[in-house]
Design a protein around this motif. Sequence first.
Motif, PDB file in Angstrom:
ATOM      1  N   PHE A  33       0.820  -1.212   0.000  1.00  0.00           N
ATOM      2  CA  PHE A  33       0.000   0.000   0.000  1.00  0.00           C
ATOM      3  C   PHE A  33       0.858   1.268   0.000  1.00  0.00           C
ATOM      4  O   PHE A  33       1.966   1.286   0.543  1.00  0.00           O
ATOM      5  N   ALA A  34       0.275   2.307  -0.599  1.00  0.00           N
ATOM      6  CA  ALA A  34       0.818   3.668  -0.532  1.00  0.00           C
ATOM      7  C   ALA A  34       2.297   3.682  -0.937  1.00  0.00           C
ATOM      8  O   ALA A  34       2.638   3.223  -2.020  1.00  0.00           O
ATOM      9  N   LEU A  50      -5.668  -8.986   8.191  1.00  0.00           N
ATOM     10  CA  LEU A  50      -6.360  -7.767   8.636  1.00  0.00           C
ATOM     11  C   LEU A  50      -6.014  -7.314  10.055  1.00  0.00           C
ATOM     12  O   LEU A  50      -6.670  -6.418  10.587  1.00  0.00           O
ATOM     13  N   ILE A 101       2.366  -2.145   5.626  1.00  0.00           N
ATOM     14  CA  ILE A 101       1.631  -0.952   6.036  1.00  0.00           C
ATOM     15  C   ILE A 101       2.619   0.172   6.363  1.00  0.00           C
ATOM     16  O   ILE A 101       3.210   0.169   7.448  1.00  0.00           O
ATOM     17  N   PRO A 113       3.589   4.150   7.449  1.00  0.00           N
ATOM     18  CA  PRO A 113       2.924   5.002   8.455  1.00  0.00           C
ATOM     19  C   PRO A 113       1.578   5.505   7.934  1.00  0.00           C
ATOM     20  O   PRO A 113       1.501   6.010   6.803  1.00  0.00           O
ATOM     21  N   VAL A 114       0.554   5.353   8.743  1.00  0.00           N
ATOM     22  CA  VAL A 114      -0.795   5.711   8.290  1.00  0.00           C
ATOM     23  C   VAL A 114      -1.004   7.222   8.425  1.00  0.00           C
ATOM     24  O   VAL A 114      -0.362   7.882   9.244  1.00  0.00           O
ATOM     25  N   SER A 115      -1.891   7.768   7.601  1.00  0.00           N
ATOM     26  CA  SER A 115      -2.097   9.227   7.608  1.00  0.00           C
ATOM     27  C   SER A 115      -3.507   9.580   7.187  1.00  0.00           C
ATOM     28  O   SER A 115      -3.734  10.486   6.402  1.00  0.00           O
ATOM     29  N   GLY A 116      -4.461   8.829   7.729  1.00  0.00           N
ATOM     30  CA  GLY A 116      -5.856   9.136   7.424  1.00  0.00           C
ATOM     31  C   GLY A 116      -6.316  10.386   8.165  1.00  0.00           C
ATOM     32  O   GLY A 116      -5.601  10.940   8.991  1.00  0.00           O
ATOM     33  N   GLU A 163      -5.680   6.632  -0.043  1.00  0.00           N
ATOM     34  CA  GLU A 163      -5.686   5.206  -0.353  1.00  0.00           C
ATOM     35  C   GLU A 163      -5.966   4.463   0.951  1.00  0.00           C
ATOM     36  O   GLU A 163      -5.554   4.907   2.019  1.00  0.00           O
ATOM     37  N   ALA A 164      -6.665   3.346   0.867  1.00  0.00           N
ATOM     38  CA  ALA A 164      -6.954   2.563   2.074  1.00  0.00           C
ATOM     39  C   ALA A 164      -6.794   1.073   1.792  1.00  0.00           C
ATOM     40  O   ALA A 164      -6.952   0.617   0.657  1.00  0.00           O
ATOM     41  N   TYR A 165      -6.487   0.361   2.832  1.00  0.00           N
ATOM     42  CA  TYR A 165      -6.609  -1.108   2.829  1.00  0.00           C
ATOM     43  C   TYR A 165      -8.036  -1.322   3.316  1.00  0.00           C
ATOM     44  O   TYR A 165      -8.301  -1.416   4.511  1.00  0.00           O
ATOM     45  N   ALA A 217     -10.611  -3.431   3.495  1.00  0.00           N
ATOM     46  CA  ALA A 217     -11.157  -4.453   4.404  1.00  0.00           C
ATOM     47  C   ALA A 217     -10.650  -4.246   5.832  1.00  0.00           C
ATOM     48  O   ALA A 217     -11.412  -4.322   6.799  1.00  0.00           O
ATOM     49  N   MET A 218      -9.340  -3.937   5.947  1.00  0.00           N
ATOM     50  CA  MET A 218      -8.783  -3.749   7.286  1.00  0.00           C
ATOM     51  C   MET A 218      -9.213  -2.406   7.870  1.00  0.00           C
ATOM     52  O   MET A 218      -9.478  -2.305   9.078  1.00  0.00           O
ATOM     53  N   ARG A 266     -12.694  -2.611   9.220  1.00  0.00           N
ATOM     54  CA  ARG A 266     -12.640  -3.382  10.464  1.00  0.00           C
ATOM     55  C   ARG A 266     -12.050  -2.532  11.600  1.00  0.00           C
ATOM     56  O   ARG A 266     -12.538  -2.577  12.738  1.00  0.00           O
ATOM     57  N   VAL A 283      -5.660   3.496  11.744  1.00  0.00           N
ATOM     58  CA  VAL A 283      -6.434   2.934  10.628  1.00  0.00           C
ATOM     59  C   VAL A 283      -5.604   2.984   9.339  1.00  0.00           C
ATOM     60  O   VAL A 283      -5.026   4.026   9.014  1.00  0.00           O
ATOM     61  N   PRO A 284      -5.524   1.860   8.610  1.00  0.00           N
ATOM     62  CA  PRO A 284      -4.681   1.830   7.403  1.00  0.00           C
ATOM     63  C   PRO A 284      -5.278   2.620   6.236  1.00  0.00           C
ATOM     64  O   PRO A 284      -5.860   2.066   5.298  1.00  0.00           O
ATOM     65  N   ILE A 285      -5.102   3.920   6.354  1.00  0.00           N
ATOM     66  CA  ILE A 285      -5.481   4.872   5.307  1.00  0.00           C
ATOM     67  C   ILE A 285      -4.270   5.793   5.137  1.00  0.00           C
ATOM     68  O   ILE A 285      -3.619   6.144   6.118  1.00  0.00           O
ATOM     69  N   TRP A 286      -3.996   6.154   3.885  1.00  0.00           N
ATOM     70  CA  TRP A 286      -2.827   6.992   3.614  1.00  0.00           C
ATOM     71  C   TRP A 286      -3.220   8.160   2.730  1.00  0.00           C
ATOM     72  O   TRP A 286      -4.093   8.015   1.880  1.00  0.00           O
TER      73      TRP A 286
END
Lengths: 89, 139
Positions: A16-17, A65, A83, A85-88, B51-53, B55-56, B59, B120-123
Amino acid sequence: MFCRADKLVTIKILYFAAARERAGLDVETIELDAPLHVDALVTRLCEARPRLAAIRGALRVARNLEFVTGETEVADGDEIALIPPVSGG
Amino acid sequence: MTPAFWISEEPLLLARAIDAVSDEARGGLVTFTGVVRRQSRGKEVVRLEYEAYVAMAERSLRAIGAAAEAAFPDAKIAIGHRIGVLAIGEIAVVIAAAAAHRAPAFEACRFAIEELKRSVPIWKKEITTDGEEWIGLGP
């Protein structure tokens, strides 16, 4: 005898990313001769991918997951995600 | 019934989150809306790419909701997060937190956005007039 086929471990890897961009792909399926720890798996995935290896220290790993540690063993049928580093939000 | 935790490529509606948590037992309703800014760290933002994973991430959002509902009395949470290309002014995240009274509603809403940003796996990739960067990782 089916021993050889039975020993194959098939794992789906998701990138990802930044990991996706640096690996140059978003998903791949790999086969292992035997189960492996997450750390060893990531080492293998970083081989011949210097741009991915450069951010290895920042990567976390999810197995089916959920975040897992490097000592976790991966098993046949697992979905493993790299994964960054996340950045939502 | 529409899920209270969702990841979507479509524009987010805060009303959906509000509807998911509102009921007659809850007199406090707090919402958070995250919007794409024009400036980021002194640079001019052109757009953000999320961008996101999926399903995870969905959850993880549900787990945040369950943790908030366990931690704050009578709280109920809904969270929606957008993915894809977002322009300045577009909504990236909506959260609604309802509780019987205002204090747990405020606290649950704050808890939800902080946990989202942490786990949360979002970027997001920030595209500015200077270049592009995955936020959290560096150039």
